[in-house]
Design an enzyme around this catalytic site. Structure first.
Site, PDB file in Angstrom:
ATOM      1  N   TRP A  90       2.105  13.752  58.113  1.00 39.71           N
ATOM      2  CA  TRP A  90       3.232  14.333  57.367  1.00 39.71           C
ATOM      3  C   TRP A  90       2.922  15.727  56.852  1.00 39.71           C
ATOM      4  O   TRP A  90       3.808  16.579  56.793  1.00 39.71           O
ATOM      5  CB  TRP A  90       3.691  13.386  56.252  1.00 39.71           C
ATOM      6  CG  TRP A  90       4.175  12.100  56.840  1.00 39.71           C
ATOM      7  CD1 TRP A  90       3.586  10.882  56.773  1.00 39.71           C
ATOM      8  CD2 TRP A  90       5.338  11.920  57.666  1.00 39.71           C
ATOM      9  NE1 TRP A  90       4.296   9.952  57.495  1.00 39.71           N
ATOM     10  CE2 TRP A  90       5.380  10.560  58.048  1.00 39.71           C
ATOM     11  CE3 TRP A  90       6.344  12.767  58.120  1.00 39.71           C
ATOM     12  CZ2 TRP A  90       6.391  10.040  58.867  1.00 39.71           C
ATOM     13  CZ3 TRP A  90       7.346  12.253  58.929  1.00 39.71           C
ATOM     14  CH2 TRP A  90       7.361  10.903  59.291  1.00 39.71           C
ATOM     15  N   ASP A 140       4.423  16.245  48.056  1.00 39.23           N
ATOM     16  CA  ASP A 140       5.210  15.194  48.703  1.00 39.23           C
ATOM     17  C   ASP A 140       4.668  13.864  48.165  1.00 39.23           C
ATOM     18  O   ASP A 140       3.578  13.440  48.531  1.00 39.23           O
ATOM     19  CB  ASP A 140       5.029  15.276  50.221  1.00 39.23           C
ATOM     20  CG  ASP A 140       5.702  14.121  50.961  1.00 39.23           C
ATOM     21  OD1 ASP A 140       6.271  13.223  50.307  1.00 39.23           O
ATOM     22  OD2 ASP A 140       5.651  14.120  52.204  1.00 39.23           O
ATOM     23  N   LYS A 197      10.584   4.395  50.132  1.00 42.72           N
ATOM     24  CA  LYS A 197       9.276   3.753  50.004  1.00 42.72           C
ATOM     25  C   LYS A 197       9.226   2.880  48.754  1.00 42.72           C
ATOM     26  O   LYS A 197       8.871   1.723  48.812  1.00 42.72           O
ATOM     27  CB  LYS A 197       8.169   4.808  49.915  1.00 42.72           C
ATOM     28  CG  LYS A 197       8.157   5.827  51.026  1.00 42.72           C
ATOM     29  CD  LYS A 197       7.725   5.229  52.343  1.00 42.72           C
ATOM     30  CE  LYS A 197       7.585   6.304  53.418  1.00 42.72           C
ATOM     31  NZ  LYS A 197       7.315   5.720  54.731  1.00 42.72           N
TER      32      LYS A 197
END
Lengths: 360, 360
Positions: free
Chosen positions: A101, A171, A195
């Site tokens: 990511w 993030d 999530k």
């Protein structure tokens, strides 16, 4: 009704109480005669929902007044573009590379500026968090970028990087609200809801007021401008109203069980149960550096791809689903987000133990 | 449970059967032991949901094979940027200006190219659709842009523009699936789900294969590239999974009642009931040109702002909610999307009649 233990990395398990309330309110939200998804986002009743969600989130994380809270669309991936498009001023930013990511974020940011990777753990398949205490941050870097918890590998940044005074962007998708965080140490925090917070399709952005700029490239798409979303309180266009409503319910659930400190304690207990078992097992072993272990995503293997497959298969048959590791790492991954009850982790450990006895 | 008649312009009423099914499946989707919002978007079970949604939409609209169907985020507003960023090649496009939403689309497109407004109904407060049979379309225009149904004013394009061979792009947000459309006449059709299809946070894009280009500005944010979404079948990142599931349920509901032709007949009946009453009323009058009237959004006034306010207030008290017109037009607006039952319209007409007798 037959609920399984769902160890999915995301979209992921949500609190049963939240789902029950949502089901009960589906046709008639609190006597309004409408579902929340049928409400105008400009109506008083919906404004109360989004305002309360923001207020509860501010309470949970003690968000200082000089930070804005936004509920946006496009996931963390759209933030990979929005961060550089809105924050680059000198045109330079320094990125910490700890997985797929961050690599995607780096690739995207390079469209808009001169991006340095100041440290990386790619040499060992991202199985550890590098030392972040003395990075070669550039004097004129506009910000330093990190991913707090790396869902795929199961690593977590335990000590924030020394940014040498630069703005920190994080993030936090897969650890958001799982443990306390000092918001004042960050310039921007963003987290995809799917999530630990709510359904996919909502991303939460927390941004310090001085970073919300008007003097950015005028060709920036209007939906990608933080200033527009701040001015319009996340309502420049129709926001993902139902998703925000569910995030709000999760915030209330967290407050009810005692807030972030309380859920953090539970999360530590859950992770310890699993890591302790793995560490004494003769069959399973953890795949990442012990000092970098995530509380949310626990990655492990047996050393045999066949045995891994058999484990995933037998686990699924016994009601422990989505334990297969990411395709890039193989092995197993148990995602034990806030909504996973401790009984789910205990049951998984028992199952692993039985599996080890049977196949060991 | 007490359901009201909800005339909201969007987010808007959804079919009760769809909401009931969603409530029933909230904690356990078809024996999976999970809510749809807890499922990995990469799981077989979720792939079936999105694949079936696409298939049902293709069936409903007879979408030709050389068109892609995408389920994206960011609403119609993000399409205002994506259309010019992906479709401009010569750098020129011609726009038909029929309201606030086309004005916003024009303003956004001007960031990326030379945009001509080829006709506009702004001279009369957007209360009609101009003649579109012979527009000054430029020889080298990359596309012609229109908004099919103008939610705010209650106007609808009845005959497609003569684009003189250029690609037609349509914002169909507020009439999508309300009547048949010949997809082959368009290059791109997009529609925010929250009017006629599902909850806010999903936008449906139907795009002809030859318009999906790779040779666009490399600085285009990755989430704004049609080619990326086409290659990844709307799964470049986590899509709004729960919203897509609900859109899929609405598609099944439409198929069950007979498809687009059947719902179109019902919509004509509903709109006629309301327009016929308004046209004979001594108190209420329609606000747009009769030839431009929308089937979805019926706008009307009394001529007195006080009486309008009183009407909206009394209507709400009697269970007819969200009848206040848009702030830019004043008056009233009854949005009677697919999910509004004919009984709701009949009841509204009766209420208007009683109101007229009482206050006329």
């Amino acid at each position: 009704m037959n609920r399984i233990y769902n160890f999915s990395a995301g979209p992921a398990i949500l609190p049963v109480d939240v789902l029950k309330e949502a089901a009960n309110e589906m046709l008639d939200y609190q006597g309004s005669g409408m579902s929340v998804m049928e409400m105008s986002h400009r109506s008083k009743i919906y404004e109360n929902i989004i305002d309360e969600a923001e207020k509860d989130l501010r309470d949970l994380l003690h968000i200082p007044d000089n930070y804005h809270v936004l509920f946006l669309q496009g996931g963390a991936t759209l933030q990979f573009s929005m961060v550089p498009m809105n924050l680059l001023k000198n045109g330079k930013a320094d990125y910490i590379n700890t997985g797929v990511w961050t690599k995607k974020a780096i690739e995207e940011a390079r469209k808009y500026g001169d991006i340095h990777v100041v440290t990386s753990s790619e040499d060992k398949m991202f199985s550890y968090i590098p030392d972040l205490s003395n990075l070669p941050i550039r004097e004129d870097a506009d910000y330093v970028y990190m991913c707090d918890n790396n869902t795929i590998y199961g690593t977590k940044i335990k000590t924030l990087p020394n940014t040498k005074g630069k703005v920190l962007v994080s993030d936090a998708s897969s650890c958001f609200l799982s443990e306390p965080m000092d918001v004042s140490k960050y310039g921007v925090i963003f987290a995809g809801a799917q999530k630990n917070v709510g359904p996919a399709g909502t991303v939460i952005v927390i941004i310090r007021d001085d970073l919300v700029r008007k003097d950015i490239d005028p060709k920036t798409p209007i939906m990608l401008r933080y200033d527009i979303h701040v001015e319009n309180k996340s309502m420049y266009n129709t926001p993902p109203t139902y998703g925000i409503y569910l995030c709000g319910k999760v915030f209330k659930w967290l407050k009810k069980i005692g807030g972030i400190d309380a859920i953090h304690q539970i999360n530590v207990q859950k992770a310890n149960l699993l890591y302790d078992y793995i560490d004494q097992s003769k069959m399973f072993f953890g795949t990442v550096d012990k000092n970098s272990r995530s509380l949310m995503n626990v990655c492990f293997k047996t050393g045999s791809a066949e045995l891994d497959d058999l484990f995933v298969k037998e686990a699924k048959a016994n009601g422990y689903d989505n334990l297969k590791g990411h395709r890039s790492t193989g092995g197993m991954r148990a995602s034990i987000y806030n909504a996973m009850p401790i009984d789910g982790v205990k049951a998984l450990v028992e199952f692993m133990n039985a599996f080890e006895k049977k196949h060991g």
